[in-house]
Design a protein around this motif. Structure first.
Motif, PDB file in Angstrom:
ATOM      1  N   LEU A 191      43.372  34.163  38.466  1.00 31.42           N
ATOM      2  CA  LEU A 191      44.877  34.019  38.890  1.00 31.42           C
ATOM      3  C   LEU A 191      45.689  34.467  37.712  1.00 31.42           C
ATOM      4  CD1 LEU A 191      44.818  30.594  40.850  1.00 31.42           C
ATOM      5  CD2 LEU A 191      44.907  32.791  41.941  1.00 31.42           C
ATOM      6  N   ARG A 192      45.328  34.277  36.498  1.00 29.90           N
ATOM      7  CA  ARG A 192      46.241  34.786  35.413  1.00 29.90           C
ATOM      8  C   ARG A 192      46.152  36.234  35.292  1.00 29.90           C
ATOM      9  NH1 ARG A 192      44.263  29.882  32.985  1.00 29.90           N
ATOM     10  NH2 ARG A 192      42.439  31.113  32.185  1.00 29.90           N
ATOM     11  N   GLU A 193      45.103  36.847  35.502  1.00 29.55           N
ATOM     12  CA  GLU A 193      44.843  38.266  35.398  1.00 29.55           C
ATOM     13  C   GLU A 193      45.581  38.861  36.571  1.00 29.55           C
ATOM     14  OE1 GLU A 193      40.866  39.763  35.587  1.00 29.55           O
ATOM     15  OE2 GLU A 193      40.347  38.857  33.684  1.00 29.55           O
ATOM     16  N   VAL A 194      45.681  38.239  37.932  1.00 28.58           N
ATOM     17  CA  VAL A 194      46.436  38.986  38.777  1.00 28.58           C
ATOM     18  C   VAL A 194      47.874  38.842  38.743  1.00 28.58           C
ATOM     19  CG1 VAL A 194      46.771  38.485  41.424  1.00 28.58           C
ATOM     20  CG2 VAL A 194      44.496  38.394  40.657  1.00 28.58           C
ATOM     21  N   VAL A 195      48.290  37.608  38.031  1.00 26.61           N
ATOM     22  CA  VAL A 195      50.046  37.531  37.693  1.00 26.61           C
ATOM     23  C   VAL A 195      50.348  38.207  36.595  1.00 26.61           C
ATOM     24  CG1 VAL A 195      51.723  35.846  37.119  1.00 26.61           C
ATOM     25  CG2 VAL A 195      49.668  35.321  38.888  1.00 26.61           C
ATOM     26  N   THR A 196      49.422  38.398  35.608  1.00 26.34           N
ATOM     27  CA  THR A 196      49.818  38.915  34.452  1.00 26.34           C
ATOM     28  C   THR A 196      49.500  40.524  34.198  1.00 26.34           C
ATOM     29  OG1 THR A 196      48.065  38.197  33.145  1.00 26.34           O
ATOM     30  CG2 THR A 196      50.014  36.864  33.214  1.00 26.34           C
ATOM     31  N   LEU A 204      46.377  43.000  44.243  1.00 23.87           N
ATOM     32  CA  LEU A 204      46.972  42.091  45.225  1.00 23.87           C
ATOM     33  C   LEU A 204      47.457  42.963  46.435  1.00 23.87           C
ATOM     34  CD1 LEU A 204      47.460  39.100  45.985  1.00 23.87           C
ATOM     35  CD2 LEU A 204      49.739  39.411  44.833  1.00 23.87           C
ATOM     36  N   ILE A 205      48.254  43.847  46.227  1.00 24.23           N
ATOM     37  CA  ILE A 205      48.872  44.746  47.313  1.00 24.23           C
ATOM     38  C   ILE A 205      47.773  45.534  47.980  1.00 24.23           C
ATOM     39  CG2 ILE A 205      50.230  46.729  47.792  1.00 24.23           C
ATOM     40  CD1 ILE A 205      51.991  45.973  45.612  1.00 24.23           C
TER      41      ILE A 205
END
Length: 302
Positions: A191-196, A204-205
């Motif tokens: 999740l951190r990788e996806v967000v940052t 994600l897109i």
């Protein structure tokens, strides 16, 4: 449906392993032969015999209400039948939480919904029997195997499974391209990788967009095809064509139906997939009733 499917069970003796193995081999051979016949397109009902009605939001509400009536009337039966879904979900989650499979947790869970129409065939049979006033219980879900169109049902199920595998392969490729090879240590790290990470937003897109395309294709092709296969002796070509025509004729309503199904599955999956025990029966029975409201077949049942 054929009369032989509704006759009382005959007395059985305790069989030895050799008899069980032989019976299983014969059944597997018959199933493969049925799939082969379905692949050749031996439709007994023509596409023009399938008449489609206009479907409205009122039909969706009525289908869900009728589905709930089936669930309440057969509560213990449908719960017993659908215990498989959370078990499979938990297995998928446990596999994905292995570090090597962490990036695949969401694709595994989301893509599993692609197989829902096939796994719900037994629920369609239960609703069909209850609607016809026949004796109904979870064991009657197995009567699907005696359907004249069982080979076509298997063939279409194989098609959905192939789509599921294609989705998983593509999801892995997208992850490798955007965030690089290797796996994060756990879900928090993912999740951190996806967000940052810059590639996380791209993942994600692209992931959500690609998944939506797969889901849309599955919805259009399988919305009513499995109930139609179960109800009448048709082949995959006629069933899928009818489902695609229904989607094209009622695009807005069917997209609403797809959104409702997706929303219910997501909510049901959150508490360790346990909600699927209740949501899958509702959606399975409701799909049968939506089929009955949407389709008229101008041909006798086999």
């Amino acid at each position: 449906m054929a009369e032989s499917r509704d006759t009382a069970d005959t007395p059985q003796h305790i069989r030895n392993p050799i008899e069980w193995t032989a019976e299983g081999a014969v059944r597997a051979t018959n199933w493969l032969a049925a799939v082969g016949r379905a692949a050749k397109g031996t439709d007994q009902v023509d596409v023009d015999d399938v008449v489609l009605r206009d479907v409205t939001s009122d039909d969706l509400t009525a289908a869900l209400k009728s589905g709930m009536d089936d669930v309440l009337a057969l509560r213990s039966d449908v719960v017993a039948l659908c215990l498989l879904y959370p078990i499979v979900g938990v297995i998928l989650a446990s596999v994905a939480f292995d570090q090597a499979f962490v990036p695949m947790l969401f694709p595994l869970a989301a893509g599993f919904a692609l197989l829902g129409p096939f796994f719900a065939v037994g629920l369609y049979e239960i609703s069909r029997r209850r609607e016809a006033g026949l004796e109904t219980g979870w064991r009657h879900a197995l009567d699907v195997m005696g359907s004249p169109s069982f080979g076509a049902i298997l063939l279409l199920g194989i098609g959905l499974f192939a789509m599921y595998v294609a989705w998983l392969v593509l999801a892995q490729i997208l992850y490798d391209v955007t965030l690089g090879p290797g796996s994060p240590a756990d879900m928090g790290a993912l999740l951190r990788e996806v967000v940052t990470e810059p590639g996380g937003v791209v993942l994600l897109i692209l992931g959500v967009g690609t998944g939506a395309v797969f889901a849309l294709v599955a919805l259009a092709a399988a919305a009513i095809s499995f109930p139609l296969l179960l109800d009448r002796e048709v082949g995959v070509r006629v069933a899928v064509t009818a489902s695609l025509r229904l989607f094209r004729q009622n695009t807005s309503t069917m997209l609403t139906w797809g959104a409702m199904v997706t929303g219910l599955l997501v909510v049901a999956s959150l508490p360790a997939f346990l909600g699927l025990v209740f949501v899958m029966p509702l959606l399975g029975h409701a799909t049968w009733h939506l089929y009955r409201r949407a389709v008229v077949v101008r041909a006798p049942r086999p």
